[in-house]
Design a protein around this motif. Structure first.
Motif, PDB file in Angstrom:
ATOM      1  N   LEU A 154       0.848  -1.196   0.000  1.00 18.83           N
ATOM      2  CA  LEU A 154       0.000   0.000   0.000  1.00 18.83           C
ATOM      3  C   LEU A 154       0.876   1.235   0.000  1.00 18.83           C
ATOM      4  CD1 LEU A 154       0.213   1.137   3.123  1.00 18.83           C
ATOM      5  CD2 LEU A 154      -1.608  -0.477   3.551  1.00 18.83           C
ATOM      6  N   LYS A 155       0.294   2.353  -0.392  1.00 18.02           N
ATOM      7  CA  LYS A 155       1.014   3.615  -0.413  1.00 18.02           C
ATOM      8  C   LYS A 155       0.716   4.382   0.866  1.00 18.02           C
ATOM      9  CE  LYS A 155       0.819   4.040  -5.465  1.00 18.02           C
ATOM     10  NZ  LYS A 155       0.343   4.863  -6.613  1.00 18.02           N
ATOM     11  N   LEU A 156       1.686   5.156   1.306  1.00 12.84           N
ATOM     12  CA  LEU A 156       1.486   5.935   2.522  1.00 12.84           C
ATOM     13  C   LEU A 156       0.287   6.879   2.386  1.00 12.84           C
ATOM     14  CD1 LEU A 156       5.128   6.858   3.600  1.00 12.84           C
ATOM     15  CD2 LEU A 156       3.623   5.107   4.550  1.00 12.84           C
ATOM     16  N   ALA A 157       0.039   7.347   1.171  1.00 15.45           N
ATOM     17  CA  ALA A 157      -1.100   8.238   0.950  1.00 15.45           C
ATOM     18  C   ALA A 157      -2.421   7.534   1.246  1.00 15.45           C
ATOM     19  CB  ALA A 157      -1.092   8.753  -0.487  1.00 15.45           C
ATOM     20  N   ASP A 158      -2.422   6.189   1.211  1.00 16.03           N
ATOM     21  CA  ASP A 158      -3.641   5.440   1.495  1.00 16.03           C
ATOM     22  C   ASP A 158      -4.020   5.481   2.973  1.00 16.03           C
ATOM     23  OD1 ASP A 158      -3.807   4.695  -1.164  1.00 16.03           O
ATOM     24  OD2 ASP A 158      -2.707   2.816  -0.864  1.00 16.03           O
ATOM     25  N   LEU A 159      -3.132   6.013   3.815  1.00 16.67           N
ATOM     26  CA  LEU A 159      -3.386   6.032   5.253  1.00 16.67           C
ATOM     27  C   LEU A 159      -4.051   7.316   5.720  1.00 16.67           C
ATOM     28  CD1 LEU A 159       0.052   4.603   6.493  1.00 16.67           C
ATOM     29  CD2 LEU A 159      -2.068   3.346   6.061  1.00 16.67           C
ATOM     30  N   GLN A 160      -4.564   8.126   4.793  1.00 15.36           N
ATOM     31  CA  GLN A 160      -5.062   9.442   5.157  1.00 15.36           C
ATOM     32  C   GLN A 160      -6.442   9.439   5.808  1.00 15.36           C
ATOM     33  OE1 GLN A 160      -5.026  11.245   1.223  1.00 15.36           O
ATOM     34  NE2 GLN A 160      -7.241  11.147   1.092  1.00 15.36           N
ATOM     35  N   SER A 161      -7.160   8.317   5.780  1.00 18.00           N
ATOM     36  CA  SER A 161      -8.531   8.298   6.301  1.00 18.00           C
ATOM     37  C   SER A 161      -8.567   8.038   7.804  1.00 18.00           C
ATOM     38  CB  SER A 161      -9.361   7.243   5.560  1.00 18.00           C
ATOM     39  OG  SER A 161      -8.740   5.957   5.649  1.00 18.00           O
ATOM     40  N   LEU A 162      -7.781   8.812   8.558  1.00 13.35           N
ATOM     41  CA  LEU A 162      -7.694   8.637  10.010  1.00 13.35           C
ATOM     42  C   LEU A 162      -9.013   8.891  10.747  1.00 13.35           C
ATOM     43  CD1 LEU A 162      -4.188  10.156  10.823  1.00 13.35           C
ATOM     44  CD2 LEU A 162      -4.854   7.759  10.832  1.00 13.35           C
ATOM     45  N   PRO A 163      -9.815   9.891  10.347  1.00 15.32           N
ATOM     46  CA  PRO A 163     -11.082  10.099  11.053  1.00 15.32           C
ATOM     47  C   PRO A 163     -11.984   8.859  11.011  1.00 15.32           C
ATOM     48  CG  PRO A 163     -10.539  12.026   9.748  1.00 15.32           C
ATOM     49  CD  PRO A 163      -9.561  10.962   9.357  1.00 15.32           C
ATOM     50  N   LYS A 164     -12.004   8.167   9.877  1.00 11.50           N
ATOM     51  CA  LYS A 164     -12.809   6.941   9.785  1.00 11.50           C
ATOM     52  C   LYS A 164     -12.250   5.859  10.708  1.00 11.50           C
ATOM     53  CE  LYS A 164     -14.474   7.613   5.040  1.00 11.50           C
ATOM     54  NZ  LYS A 164     -14.516   7.050   3.659  1.00 11.50           N
ATOM     55  N   THR A 165     -10.929   5.811  10.817  1.00 13.71           N
ATOM     56  CA  THR A 165     -10.304   4.847  11.720  1.00 13.71           C
ATOM     57  C   THR A 165     -10.691   5.134  13.159  1.00 13.71           C
ATOM     58  OG1 THR A 165      -8.424   4.425  10.265  1.00 13.71           O
ATOM     59  CG2 THR A 165      -8.096   4.009  12.611  1.00 13.71           C
ATOM     60  N   ALA A 166     -10.619   6.407  13.556  1.00 17.45           N
ATOM     61  CA  ALA A 166     -10.981   6.784  14.923  1.00 17.45           C
ATOM     62  C   ALA A 166     -12.444   6.442  15.207  1.00 17.45           C
ATOM     63  CB  ALA A 166     -10.728   8.267  15.141  1.00 17.45           C
ATOM     64  N   ASP A 167     -13.330   6.690  14.236  1.00 16.30           N
ATOM     65  CA  ASP A 167     -14.747   6.352  14.411  1.00 16.30           C
ATOM     66  C   ASP A 167     -14.923   4.855  14.612  1.00 16.30           C
ATOM     67  OD1 ASP A 167     -15.525   8.972  14.193  1.00 16.30           O
ATOM     68  OD2 ASP A 167     -16.065   8.847  12.064  1.00 16.30           O
ATOM     69  N   LEU A 168     -14.233   4.076  13.806  1.00 19.52           N
ATOM     70  CA  LEU A 168     -14.344   2.614  13.910  1.00 19.52           C
ATOM     71  C   LEU A 168     -13.839   2.126  15.263  1.00 19.52           C
ATOM     72  CD1 LEU A 168     -14.959  -0.162  12.713  1.00 19.52           C
ATOM     73  CD2 LEU A 168     -12.715  -0.117  11.597  1.00 19.52           C
ATOM     74  N   LEU A 169     -12.718   2.669  15.709  1.00 27.01           N
ATOM     75  CA  LEU A 169     -12.165   2.254  17.000  1.00 27.01           C
ATOM     76  C   LEU A 169     -13.108   2.601  18.139  1.00 27.01           C
ATOM     77  CD1 LEU A 169      -8.424   3.246  16.495  1.00 27.01           C
ATOM     78  CD2 LEU A 169      -9.311   0.936  16.798  1.00 27.01           C
ATOM     79  N   ARG A 170     -13.765   3.748  18.044  1.00 30.66           N
ATOM     80  CA  ARG A 170     -14.750   4.115  19.091  1.00 30.66           C
ATOM     81  C   ARG A 170     -15.944   3.185  19.054  1.00 30.66           C
ATOM     82  NH1 ARG A 170     -12.760   9.546  18.259  1.00 30.66           N
ATOM     83  NH2 ARG A 170     -13.994   9.765  16.342  1.00 30.66           N
ATOM     84  N   GLN A 171     -16.407   2.854  17.844  1.00 30.09           N
ATOM     85  CA  GLN A 171     -17.560   1.964  17.728  1.00 30.09           C
ATOM     86  C   GLN A 171     -17.277   0.595  18.314  1.00 30.09           C
ATOM     87  OE1 GLN A 171     -18.646   1.943  13.553  1.00 30.09           O
ATOM     88  NE2 GLN A 171     -18.706   4.179  13.468  1.00 30.09           N
ATOM     89  N   VAL A 172     -16.055   0.125  18.096  1.00 30.84           N
ATOM     90  CA  VAL A 172     -15.674  -1.198  18.589  1.00 30.84           C
ATOM     91  C   VAL A 172     -15.357  -1.158  20.084  1.00 30.84           C
ATOM     92  CG1 VAL A 172     -13.931  -3.027  18.345  1.00 30.84           C
ATOM     93  CG2 VAL A 172     -14.849  -1.919  16.314  1.00 30.84           C
ATOM     94  N   GLY A 173     -15.034   0.024  20.592  1.00 29.52           N
ATOM     95  CA  GLY A 173     -14.708   0.145  22.006  1.00 29.52           C
ATOM     96  C   GLY A 173     -13.232   0.010  22.318  1.00 29.52           C
ATOM     97  N   LEU A 174     -12.390   0.346  21.336  1.00 31.08           N
ATOM     98  CA  LEU A 174     -10.933   0.252  21.528  1.00 31.08           C
ATOM     99  C   LEU A 174     -10.278   1.630  21.574  1.00 31.08           C
ATOM    100  CD1 LEU A 174      -9.964  -2.837  19.327  1.00 31.08           C
ATOM    101  CD2 LEU A 174      -9.917  -2.662  21.818  1.00 31.08           C
ATOM    102  N   LEU A 175     -11.070   2.676  21.744  1.00 31.33           N
ATOM    103  CA  LEU A 175     -10.508   4.022  21.814  1.00 31.33           C
ATOM    104  C   LEU A 175     -11.282   4.829  22.850  1.00 31.33           C
ATOM    105  CD1 LEU A 175      -8.438   6.029  20.668  1.00 31.33           C
ATOM    106  CD2 LEU A 175     -10.145   6.710  18.978  1.00 31.33           C
TER     107      LEU A 175
END
Length: 342
Positions: A321-342
């Motif tokens: 993968l390209k480093l530019a593919d890692l830009q969707s951090l807000p979606k990651t944070a949302d997912l982690l909150r939904q799962v209960g890991l943040l």
């Protein structure tokens, strides 16, 4: 009389304060470059002092340290009103997110050409300054080499219940989760995270605490970046450490290579100076600092560490993968909150 005396004292104090402020301002008549740094002050403060000297004797560097994700959010919120000229990020994803939001301007060709194409933004708005690999820290007194995880799915085995440490608020962990999302899709990432949580991983504030917990025998496995191990090895000596590193191989998120990087704010009023700062971070001097002091992989060709014996970057097997593919951090944070890991 008492009232007049009190007023006189207050006026004297106020005058002294204002005089002090005035003298401070008078002591510096040159430009001020404001840097928002998501990189830890203990790691990069000496380097930024070198950068200040390289920029010129009349330049003042105003560095504001903080969490990378929080600083990126602040920059997005401040918009064109931000006092920041430069964002020195711990994570490529945060730079990508700001670029996508239109907050970063193009970097000069000299800066971009100092780094291989795979380690910079396609639109030229940010560039990697150093690289780090995700690793599994382990205690060989508790974990045999044959039992080490070959990929992140092995961490879901019940035998590791309550025995894996992670730092949920750390930018490197969130970049890793973003890589899981990119490689496996949203449903695949959610499924892995839910199983990971069910296996009762141990939460830590940061990678240093994970490393030390493994070293002290309090934790069999820990997920972190490689350079924290080398940092301690330089301090105390390898012979005084129990913790060891395991590099996962293959197209697996656990082998992610991420980058610290730099971008210049489009709203910067000191763009020429900010570009020069970015150029310094790609200079041979700064790249040698990353190689020797922070034990990271330099991005500039021909720079190698004379202090740390890191596995060759070419021998690592990061996911495709390209480093530019890692830009969707807000979606990651949302997912982690939904799962209960943040």
């Amino acid at each position: 009389m008492r009232t007049r005396l009190t007023a006189t004292i207050l006026a004297t104090l106020l005058g002294a304060t204002l005089a002090g402020c005035g003298s401070t301002e008078a002591a510096h008549n040159g430009p001020v470059l404001t840097v928002y740094s998501g990189r830890n002050e203990n790691l990069v403060k000496p380097l930024l002092e070198q950068a200040r000297q390289a920029l010129g004797a009349n330049v003042k560097l105003d560095v504001r340290y903080g969490d990378t994700a929080a600083l990126a959010g602040q920059l997005a919120e401040e918009g064109d009103r931000s006092p920041a000229d430069v964002f020195f990020s711990q994570d490529a994803g945060a730079l990508g997110a700001l670029a996508a939001a239109g907050r970063l301007g193009p970097l000069p060709r000299a800066v971009l050409d100092a780094s291989p194409e795979q380690w910079r933004a396609a639109d030229g708005t940010w560039v990697a300054t150093s690289l780090r690999s995700r690793v599994v820290a382990y205690d060989p007194r508790q974990v045999a080499e044959a039992d080490l995880p070959k990929g992140i799915d092995d961490l879901l085995d019940p035998k590791w219940r309550g025995k894996v440490g992670f730092a949920p608020s750390n930018a490197s962990w969130q970049a890793f989760v973003t890589a899981v999302r990119v490689l496996r899709g949203e449903d695949g990432a959610r499924a892995w995270l839910e199983k990971f949580k069910a296996n009762e991983p141990q939460k830590y504030d940061n990678n240093i605490k994970i490393r030390d917990a493994v070293d002290e025998g309090k934790l069999p496995l820990g997920l972190m970046n490689h350079y924290y191990w080398f940092e301690k090895a330089a301090q105390v000596g390898v012979d005084k450490m129990n913790v060891k590193l395991h590099f996962i191989k293959g197209n697996d998120p656990g082998a992610l290579i991420n980058a610290a990087g730099v971008g210049v704010l489009k709203s910067s009023k000191n763009k020429a100076l900010a570009d020069k700062f970015a150029e310094f971070l790609l200079s041979a001097q700064a790249q040698q600092y990353f190689a020797d002091t922070t034990a990271e992989y330099p991005v500039r060709a021909g720079v190698v560490s004379g202090k740390h014996k890191l596995p060759a970057l070419a021998d690592l097997q990061p996911p495709d993968l390209k480093l530019a593919d890692l830009q969707s951090l807000p979606k990651t944070a949302d997912l982690l909150r939904q799962v209960g890991l943040l």
